[in-house]
Design an enzyme around this catalytic site. Structure first.
Site, PDB file in Angstrom:
ATOM      1  N   ASP A 221       0.844  -1.134   0.040  1.00 23.85           N
ATOM      2  CA  ASP A 221       0.077  -0.086  -0.114  1.00 23.85           C
ATOM      3  C   ASP A 221       0.938   1.198  -0.001  1.00 23.85           C
ATOM      4  OD1 ASP A 221      -1.780  -2.254   0.705  1.00 23.85           O
ATOM      5  OD2 ASP A 221      -3.081  -0.931   1.700  1.00 23.85           O
TER       6      ASP A 221
ATOM      7  N   LYS B 209      -6.936   3.692  -3.607  1.00 27.94           N
ATOM      8  CA  LYS B 209      -7.445   3.479  -2.215  1.00 27.94           C
ATOM      9  C   LYS B 209      -7.391   4.903  -1.896  1.00 27.94           C
ATOM     10  CE  LYS B 209      -5.270   2.089   2.430  1.00 27.94           C
ATOM     11  NZ  LYS B 209      -4.260   1.512   2.979  1.00 27.94           N
TER      12      LYS B 209
ATOM     13  N   LYS C 254     -10.476   0.422  -2.415  1.00 26.70           N
ATOM     14  CA  LYS C 254     -10.376   0.102  -1.312  1.00 26.70           C
ATOM     15  C   LYS C 254     -10.639   1.477  -0.497  1.00 26.70           C
ATOM     16  CE  LYS C 254      -7.094  -1.274   2.528  1.00 26.70           C
ATOM     17  NZ  LYS C 254      -5.633  -1.499   2.934  1.00 26.70           N
TER      18      LYS C 254
END
Length: 324
Positions: free
Chosen positions: A160, A224, A260
């Protein structure tokens, strides 16, 4: 749920080579995207959030949401013991009911990846690691790549990364794109890449749409919303906008990218609203943990409480779920 993830995407597909050739071409493309109607976007997100879910569908939605969670601990006080305890919860969210699904992943800092990997070994639970100078993203590229490489070498299945919001807001799209591309290349086939925008710092919905496309052009497997470390994190409106982006990107490129939302999603009711957004915007193809995740920790507790209420007709006592 599938036990293996799709292969990581390539980066900067040939149909977009001209778009990504320079900062000027990226600017032309990103600023040429359709403008966002904030009122219309928020009204649609709100309307979809009012959809009622029947009992059978609710049971399915609760289990689906559990299976989509990246169970997360990203604190300076994290210890080996805490990570091992959280791994146990990831594997068996409800120790009294082994029919409860496992979560998608356990998300930790790079120095805790080896501990997390050992704790979930032999299971389908993946290990995700934040990297690239999380949460600020303000470090030389060499440091970001070393951060990424270290996490992957320790066993991370997913990375991430955070974008440099300062560069993005200054219009230096090429710098942001090149860093995403470099991290994508560092991940190779070893890890899937989630690109975090920190939507609360991007100021406008137009910027969120541009960041979504920039992340996908760079080879993100997921886009995300946020780190969970700022005041405004995932919202139905910014997630809806990102879902529209991945839907449109697949129509144009043929490549599927996940979404996400992270930070601020704490209740089962909220999670179900987000699943409705997914189904009504991107479609059923995104209704799996290969393509949609929740970045959360406390959310799991409420999902388990609601799951137990649906099964027995009553809530359990305060000790039914563990405190993370």
């Amino acid at each position: 749920m599938p036990t293996t993830s799709p292969a990581p995407r390539g980066a900067g597909g040939p149909s977009y080579a001209e778009v990504t050739a320079s900062n000027a071409s990226l600017r032309r493309f990103l600023h040429g995207l359709p403008g966002v109607d904030p009122v219309g976007l928020e009204a649609r997100a709100s309307a979809l959030g009012t959809r009622s879910i029947k009992t059978t569908a609710k049971a399915f939605a609760l289990d689906l949401a559990i299976s989509m969670i990246d169970l997360t601990t990203l604190e300076g006080s994290d210890t080996v013991g805490k990570v091992r305890s959280l791994a146990g919860k990831a594997l068996h969210p409800d120790p009294t009911d082994r029919t409860a699904p496992r979560v998608a992943a356990l998300c930790v800092y790079p120095d805790m990846v080896a501990t997390a990997k050992a704790a979930v070994a032999g299971s389908a639970v993946r290990v995700a690691s934040v990297a690239t100078a999380f949460p600020a993203g303000r470090a030389p590229l060499a440091v970001k790549l070393a951060d990424t490489e270290g996490a992957i070498e320790a066993g991370a299945d997913e990375i991430d990364m955070v974008i440099d919001r300062g560069a993005f807001l200054a219009g230096n799209y090429a710098k942001v794109y090149e860093e995403i591309l470099a991290v994508r290349e560092a991940c190779g086939t070893r890890a899937r890449l989630k690109v975090i925008f920190e939507t609360g710092e991007l100021s406008t919905y137009d910027n969120i749409r541009r960041a979504s496309w920039l992340g996908m052009l760079g080879g993100a497997d997921f886009i995300k919303t946020s780190t969970g470390k700022v005041g405004v994190n995932a919202t139905p409106a910014n997630t809806l906008l990102m879902l529209e982006a991945v839907r449109d990107f697949r129509r144009e490129s043929g490549e599927q990218v996940g979404v996400k939302p992270a930070g601020g999603i704490r209740t089962a009711k909220d999670a179900v609203k987000f699943l409705v957004l997914v189904n009504e915007t991107a479609g059923e193809d995104w209704l799996s943990n290969d393509w949609f995740r929740f970045g959360a920790s406390s959310l799991l507790n409420d999902l388990l409480m609601q799951r137990q209420k649906l099964a027995t007709g009553r809530y359990s006592g305060p000790d039914y779920v563990t405190v993370d």
